[in-house]
Design a protein around this motif. Structure first.
Motif, PDB file in Angstrom:
ATOM      1  N   GLU A  22      -9.066  17.336 -27.966  1.00  0.00           N
ATOM      2  CA  GLU A  22      -9.275  18.475 -28.863  1.00  0.00           C
ATOM      3  C   GLU A  22     -10.578  18.315 -29.648  1.00  0.00           C
ATOM      4  N   ARG A  26     -13.957  20.832 -29.647  1.00  0.00           N
ATOM      5  CA  ARG A  26     -14.606  21.374 -30.841  1.00  0.00           C
ATOM      6  C   ARG A  26     -16.079  21.008 -30.899  1.00  0.00           C
ATOM      7  N   ASP A  30     -17.620  24.215 -28.871  1.00  0.00           N
ATOM      8  CA  ASP A  30     -17.792  25.064 -30.046  1.00  0.00           C
ATOM      9  C   ASP A  30     -19.090  24.781 -30.803  1.00  0.00           C
ATOM     10  N   ARG A  31     -19.395  23.502 -30.999  1.00  0.00           N
ATOM     11  CA  ARG A  31     -20.556  23.185 -31.827  1.00  0.00           C
ATOM     12  C   ARG A  31     -21.853  23.111 -31.028  1.00  0.00           C
ATOM     13  N   GLY A  41      -7.088  24.209 -25.627  1.00  0.00           N
ATOM     14  CA  GLY A  41      -7.805  23.583 -26.726  1.00  0.00           C
ATOM     15  C   GLY A  41      -8.293  22.177 -26.459  1.00  0.00           C
ATOM     16  N   ASP A 107     -16.081  13.556 -35.670  1.00  0.00           N
ATOM     17  CA  ASP A 107     -15.509  14.735 -36.314  1.00  0.00           C
ATOM     18  C   ASP A 107     -16.234  14.991 -37.635  1.00  0.00           C
ATOM     19  N   GLU A 109     -16.165  17.591 -39.390  1.00  0.00           N
ATOM     20  CA  GLU A 109     -15.353  18.383 -40.316  1.00  0.00           C
ATOM     21  C   GLU A 109     -14.414  17.494 -41.124  1.00  0.00           C
TER      22      GLU A 109
END
Length: 283
Positions: A22, A26, A30-31, A41, A107, A109
């Motif tokens: 996952e 991301r 996504d990035r 996902g 990560d 985030e």
């Protein structure tokens, strides 16, 4: 902390692997806007079916905050089969002492800024340290890694600059790709540790790993044990005594025999071999 998951234990860590896939989705889809396949996902490709080793960085709560995949270069790997254009027509790198490192990500985030233990910078360097130490202990001498210019700058800033590059830089999604070479040496590892202030053993101990395997988050994952020394083969007193006896029996001169006897006497005094058990006849 660092946890190694490979083909032998991956069935015990399905939850952590799902978190890793996952995170990869991301970051890379996504990035970064890479053209990768994401299902439910999770970003998983054909190389994940080849039993690679995964080096996972976990935060204090036991969540995956960094990861990288290690794959042998003697079989299928991304530089040979996906990013072959980087090689400019040259044959792919293949060696039993070289691993390919791919899908390196953190990560951003969940992690903070700065250089604290739960920062992007620290997690990045800890993952580099764990990957290099794991590779070195596995007999790997070099790593080839497909990276983008941003990761290339990260490596340089972390005092982990590649010692060379393969082929040339090629377009890839929203960015470009290059193949860099890293040596798995103590010098490189020590430089990264010094840059990030990493001390002690970065690898998770067996008790904490067992707790994660059972699906129970350990109470504390941030304790640092002394840095693990290089593994040495165990030598029993009997093995050492047999070796000494062989030296005595094969001595070609009086001087050699006296030297062998002196060594045995020293080892007996130190309690490393039993005394009064010489098998060879004294000349």
């Amino acid at each position: 902390m660092i946890l190694i998951i490979d083909g032998l234990n991956r069935h015990r860590y399905t939850k952590l692997l799902d978190e890793m896939f996952e995170l990869r989705a991301r970051v890379f889809r996504d990035r970064l806007g890479w053209d990768v396949k994401v299902v439910d996902g999770k970003e998983i490709d054909e190389f994940d079916a080849l039993d690679p080793a995964y080096v996972l960085g976990l935060d204090d709560e036991g969540h995956v905050v960094a990861c990288v995949r290690a794959l042998q270069t003697t079989g299928p790997h991304m530089l040979a089969d996906v990013f072959a254009d980087i090689l400019d027509g040259e044959p792919p790198l293949r060696s039993a002492t070289m691993w390919e490192s791919t899908r390196f990500c953190v990560d951003t985030e969940r992690l903070s800024g700065g250089k604290s233990r739960n920062s992007v910078s620290y997690a990045t360097c800890e993952l580099m340290t764990g990957a290099l130490e794991y590779a070195k202990e596995s007999g790997i001498e070099d790593i080839v890694t497909v990276i983008d210019p941003i990761m290339n700058r990260v490596l340089k800033r972390s005092d982990c600059a590649p010692y060379d590059y393969v082929g040339s830089t090629k377009p890839m999604g929203k960015t470009s790709a290059m193949a860099a070479l890293l040596d798995c040496t103590d010098e490189r590892i020590d430089r990264i540790r010094a840059f990030a202030g990493i001390e002690g053993d970065v690898f998770m101990d067996s008790q904490a790993a067992k707790a994660l395997e059972d699906g129970v988050t350990p109470v504390v994952l941030d304790e640092r044990r002394p840095r693990k020394p290089a593994a040495r083969p165990a030598v029993s007193a009997e093995m050492l005594q047999d070796w000494c006896n062989e030296q005595l029996q094969e001595a070609a001169s009086v001087q050699d025999r006296e030297a062998a006897r002196e060594l045995m006497s020293t080892l007996e005094t130190a309690g490393m071999i039993p005394g009064n058990r010489l098998k060879a006849k004294r000349a």
